[in-house]
Design a protein around this motif. Structure first.
Motif, mmCIF file in Angstrom:
data_model
loop_
_atom_site.group_PDB
_atom_site.id
_atom_site.type_symbol
_atom_site.label_atom_id
_atom_site.label_comp_id
_atom_site.label_asym_id
_atom_site.label_seq_id
_atom_site.Cartn_x
_atom_site.Cartn_y
_atom_site.Cartn_z
ATOM 1 N N LYS A 282 0.835 -1.204 0.000
ATOM 2 C CA LYS A 282 0.000 0.000 0.000
ATOM 3 C C LYS A 282 0.869 1.253 0.000
ATOM 4 C CE LYS A 282 -2.413 0.633 3.751
ATOM 5 N NZ LYS A 282 -3.443 0.483 4.795
ATOM 6 N N GLU A 283 1.889 1.280 0.866
ATOM 7 C CA GLU A 283 2.740 2.465 0.992
ATOM 8 C C GLU A 283 3.655 2.645 -0.224
ATOM 9 O OE1 GLU A 283 4.779 2.352 4.747
ATOM 10 O OE2 GLU A 283 2.931 1.780 5.800
ATOM 11 N N LYS B 285 1.587 4.019 -3.105
ATOM 12 C CA LYS B 285 1.270 5.423 -2.839
ATOM 13 C C LYS B 285 2.496 6.301 -3.080
ATOM 14 C CE LYS B 285 -0.593 8.438 0.838
ATOM 15 N NZ LYS B 285 0.535 9.343 1.026
ATOM 16 N N GLU C 73 3.083 9.171 -5.962
ATOM 17 C CA GLU C 73 3.439 10.541 -5.580
ATOM 18 C C GLU C 73 4.863 10.895 -5.987
ATOM 19 O OE1 GLU C 73 2.757 10.419 -1.390
ATOM 20 O OE2 GLU C 73 0.566 10.622 -1.590
#
Length: 986
Positions: A787-788, A791, A795
């Motif tokens: 998930k991180e 993300k 970004e």
């Protein structure tokens, strides 16, 4: 006629294709023969080294053992995999990680399998997941990649591989730039060094042929470096800015812009580089700050000869018909030979009596009017009187236009002064600087010298001092295009990151000046403009009216006939070439076939992202955006990502003369100090610069550069990327990530042993329901990491992404989970069979997911280990390149399991710390006590896990709060925020 010297015309398309195919086959056969010969040679060397090792190892001498170990370490790795074939994974896994072995063969196999080609649907359309396209910034074809290019590849290829693994249609389009000035300069130096000839000793055609030879010889060197960096380009689409397809786009660009008035001809001041003998745009001029008086050497002069900069020279003009002296000051006293006026402020009381009068030039038969100008003159600076040289100063040129002053051109292209300089004709400009001072002194007109902090314009390519001179050139009116580029960002059609670069974007484009695109070179795209020489009329090359443009000479002739009906004329093509950025400004769409409406153009334009250094935001990115909107009606990409400038560990800019320019291959393979020194002689450095660079290399790399491998280099560069302007690169940090690769290697090797040769993973990675606390914990950690990481990549936070993945592998998977399941995987107890099988499947899932997470950053080691791991039943994916990137899996999310296991591990860390403190790391007897009943239950149920992770403790007992079983001879420590007490028997 179009210039045939730039691009040799093909015969027919079929002939050209056949010839190209034959040439390619011949070259491949030749290369394979060379490779096999090299392989045999390396194998012989390997055998010799192995024999040496065996011989020396047989001796009990410690010295000989060390020598044998060193010989083994230096043994040459031989890649035994035939080119393009898949590596044989049936051989036993090596005991230690070796980047040479791991990084061999995979790239050729990936290419052969076509894994880097954009994957379309059966109907030939973009996949439902969407497209992700990066037009790779094209490096100079005759150069060599440096560590800054490696950063570009590391970032771009991480995004490319990630998006490919997300299932998108991905295109990473490679290519090189013809780099007009740099390339021609390199070849000219080569010709002079080898033959003592300049380009003027050749015809234009022959010189251009020499450059093509150089390009063919050295151009592929960059491609090889890209292979080593694992850049997953679609090599079938490789482009070169002088290719026929791209050259057609350049011509079309010029013709369209010239015919609509955006490109025009004008005689005005330009930046002239004497050393390169060409005009430069403002962006190619570096403004060097001089704090005060300094003596500097100048290219083209004796290196021992120095010239004065950072001073104001004051001298006097004598007012006509009187003895009155009017004192002026200048930083470039040699230009006084081109003075055509002296300006004073209209309100300056000191000079009101001189308004309308003249001064007399001391060396030339010329009267100079005294003019008043409240824009150019600051009464408080200097004497308040300013000499005006419209032909050699940008500010003075504007004064000259306001007052209709004569513009005198003093300088020849080679830096000598012409007949306008009178007695100084034929002298070089900086020799005149010295001589003028002496001659003014002789006439009693020299007043003095004052220190003066100033800015000196320097050519970014040659280091020469830029001279403003008058020349008729081709210019692009940029303001309307710049306004559109600004508006695109304001509307959100184009995103520029980081934010500081967006601010730079607005500041520069809102103050943009017209762009000079003429270059006085022979290598490049010749200007497709033709002077119409009308019979019986005088020739004036400065006239915009007598020029036409054309896609070829016939097209230009048709334009001339429309413009000058009934006239007899001849056409004369402009000998200049176009600024390199004029062609690379078309890159995102010219590589797709524009101006033709090709299938590639329709599918892959606009691109998704343009990633590059912030230092070429205006050189290149702004021009792509301006020209893209102008010519295609679309922003050429939706996102611009600017990476940092790489500096050395001391924060210094990379410079060949400092010896701190790093070849990424040297970091990948390692190189000793002598090897670094030897590379300095491959360039065009002055012998004194070589000695300076050697000293720099010795200071920074006394033992050379250690072998780090591609994966470690890529990961380190991404880990360094924070969104800042600069990266101070310490190579030792790259070596640290090589150790990380070794950790991954050893962990996977150990895990494979725990899985066993006959292990077959479950068909699905979904939970079975039999997972232990540790199993649930590692799957939750994997889910968090996925998930991180997604993300962070979305970004463009590469430091965060690498940190997340590094944390998962090192501190979750290797240090904890693999350790805690050791006794379970080693168990032969039937009662543990289900638990063992579940742990093995969880270990497989954790490893597979970890390798996929890591792949965009470390492509080689992840492929090697992915192949070792084996596939789930029904999984037909042949390569990790095409595997699915891990995304959030809500079934793995388990906050309670995470908290429970984290609490458990905090207790373990307290035990470890106490054992170290008491120097009792083995055979310890531990008691754990807490008033928290839930914690006691957890620790009792997970007692095996606690004992396993505590390492070296032979007995662990968990006690309830009131139990009195703790022996008196124990040391103790509080843990888990003082909610638990750990006792260790002394």
């Amino acid at each position: 006629m179009a210039d045939q010297n730039q691009i040799p015309p093909p015969a027919t398309d079929a002939d050209a294709a056949a010839a190209a195919a034959a040439k390619k086959a011949k070259n491949e056969a030749k290369n394979e023969e060379k490779r096999r010969a090299k392989l045999a040679k390396l194998a012989a060397k390997q055998a010799k080294l192995a024999a040496q090792k065996e011989k020396e190892a047989a001796s009990p001498s410690e010295k000989k053992k060390k020598k044998a170990a060193k010989a083994a370490e230096q043994a040459v790795f031989v890649n035994k995999t035939p080119k393009g074939e898949k590596k044989d994974m049936s051989e036993p896994m090596a005991n230690a990680y070796d980047p040479r072995a791991v990084e061999s063969a995979w790239y050729d196999w990936w290419m052969k399998e076509g894994y880097f080609k954009p994957e379309l649907t059966e109907d030939g359309e973009i996949k439902p997941e969407g497209a992700f396209v990066i037009p790779a910034p094209p490096p100079n074809v005759t150069g060599s990649l440096h560590i800054g290019h490696a950063l570009t590849v590391a970032i771009q290829d991480a995004l490319i591989r990630w998006n490919r693994m997300l299932g998108k249609t991905v295109l990473f389009n490679p290519g090189t730039d013809h780099a007009g000035i740099s390339c021609q300069s390199v070849v000219e130096k080569k010709l002079w060094n080898e033959q003592k000839k300049t380009r003027h000793d050749f015809s234009r055609e022959d010189f251009v042929a020499e450059v093509w030879k150089w390009k063919e010889k050295y151009g592929n060197r960059i491609h090889e470096q890209f292979h080593r960096l694992a850049a997953s380009y679609d090599w079938d689409r490789v482009a070169f800015t002088m290719d026929p397809k791209l050259s057609k786009a350049v011509t079309e660009n010029f013709v369209r812009l010239h015919r609509d008035g955006t490109i025009y001809r004008a005689n005005r001041l330009i930046n002239w580089c004497v050393r390169l003998n060409t005009a430069l745009s403002n962006l190619e001029v570096e403004n060097k700050e001089i704090p005060g008086r300094v003596m500097m050497s100048v290219p083209g002069y004796d290196p021992e000869e120095k010239f004065e900069f950072g001073v104001l020279n004051e001298f006097a003009y004598v007012v006509e018909g009187s003895d009155e002296r009017l004192i002026v000051a200048t930083t470039r006293i040699e230009t006084m030979l081109g003075d055509t006026a002296v300006a004073v402020h209209p309100d300056d009381e000191r000079y009101k009596h001189l308004h309308g009068k003249y001064v007399v030039h001391p060396f030339l038969d010329r009267r100079l009017p005294i003019v008043t100008d409240d824009i150019a003159v600051d009464m408080a600076f200097g004497t308040g009187a300013v000499k005006i040289t419209p032909g050699h100063d940008f500010n003075d040129y504007e004064v000259g236009k306001r007052h209709k002053l004569e513009i005198i051109d003093l300088m020849n292209d080679d830096g000598t002064y012409n007949e306008a300089a009178g007695p100084y004709k034929g002298m070089k400009r900086f020799h005149i600087r010295k001589q003028i001072v002496e001659d003014l002194k002789a006439k009693g007109l020299f007043v003095g010298v004052k220190e003066n902090p100033m800015t000196v314009p320097v050519c970014s390519k040659s280091g020469d001092i830029i001279e403003p001179i008058m020349k008729p050139q081709w210019w692009v009116n940029c303001k309307p295009m710049a306004e559109a580029a600004v508006e695109a960002v304001k509307k959100g059609e184009l995103k520029i990151a980081p934010k500081v670069s967006e601010g730079d974007w607005f500041r520069w484009l809102e103050n943009i000046q017209d762009w000079c695109i003429s270059r006085q070179l022979w290598w490049g795209h010749r200007v497709p403009a033709y002077y119409v020489r009308i019979e019986g009329q005088p020739v004036d090359y400065t006239s915009n009216d007598h020029w036409v443009s054309g896609r070829d000479e016939a097209d230009a002739r048709a334009q001339a006939e429309i413009k000058f009906p009934g006239k007899t004329f001849t056409l004369e093509q402009d000998p200049d070439v176009l600024d390199t950025w004029f062609s690379s400004g078309l890159w995102p769409f010219s590589i797709m076939g524009w101006p033709d409406k090709t299938a590639d153009f329709e599918k892959f334009y606009p691109a998704s992202l343009l990633e590059t250094g912030w230092d070429i935001l205006f050189f290149w990115v702004a021009r792509m955006v301006m020209l893209g909107i102008k010519l295609t009606g679309k922003v050429p990409f939706s996102e611009v990502l600017c990476h940092a400038m790489i500096r050395d560990a001391h924060g210094r800019k990379m410079s060949k003369s400092l010896g701190n320019v790093i070849d990424p291959v040297d970091v990948i393979e390692g190189i000793n100090l002598e090897g670094l020194h030897a590379k300095l002689y491959e360039g065009n450095l002055d012998p004194r610069e070589i000695e300076k660079a050697k000293a720099g290399q010795k200071a920074d790399f006394p033992k050379g550069i250690p072998q780090c491998g591609t994966d470690a280099l890529r990961f380190a560069l991404c880990a360094y990327t924070t969104g800042g302007r600069d990266i101070n690169l310490d190579i030792l940090r790259v070596e640290g990530y090589r150790k990380f690769c070794n950790k991954i290697w050893n962990a996977t090797r150990f895990a494979l042993m725990k899985l066993g040769d006959d292990f077959k993973p479950n068909a699905s990675a979904e939970l079975s329901g039999d997972e232990s606390l540790a199993d649930k914990w590692i799957l939750a950690k994997l889910n968090n990491a996925a998930k991180e990481a997604n993300k962070a990549l979305a970004e463009r936070s590469f430091m965060t992404a690498t940190n997340v993945i590094h944390q998962y592998w090192l501190y979750d998977l290797c240090d904890v989970y693999i350790e805690v399941i050791k006794p379970i995987c080693d168990s032969t107890d039937e009662a543990m069979a289900t638990k063992k099988r579940t742990a093995q499947n969880t270990l497989y899932t954790a490893l597979e997911g970890g390798l996929k997470l890591l792949h965009p950053f470390m492509p080689f080691v992840t492929e090697e280990l992915y192949q070792r791991l084996g596939r789930r039943p029904g999984d037909k994916v042949e390569s990790i390149v095409k595997a699915k990137y891990p995304v959030e899996n809500t079934s793995y999310a388990n906050e309670q399991a995470e908290k429970s296991f984290d609490d458990l591990f905090e207790v373990v860390k307290t035990i470890r710390s106490l054992a170290v403190q008491e120097n009792k790391k083995k055979d310890g007897v531990v008691f754990i006590q807490s008033e928290n009943s839930d914690l006691i239950k957890l620790l009792q149920s997970e007692q095996l896990a606690v004992q396993t992770l505590a390492k070296g403790m032979k007995e662990v007992t968990v006690l309830a709060a009131g139990d009195k079983q703790v022996p008196e001879d124990c040391s103790s420590a509080k843990g888990l925020k003082d909610t638990v007490t750990v006792y260790l028997k002394k």
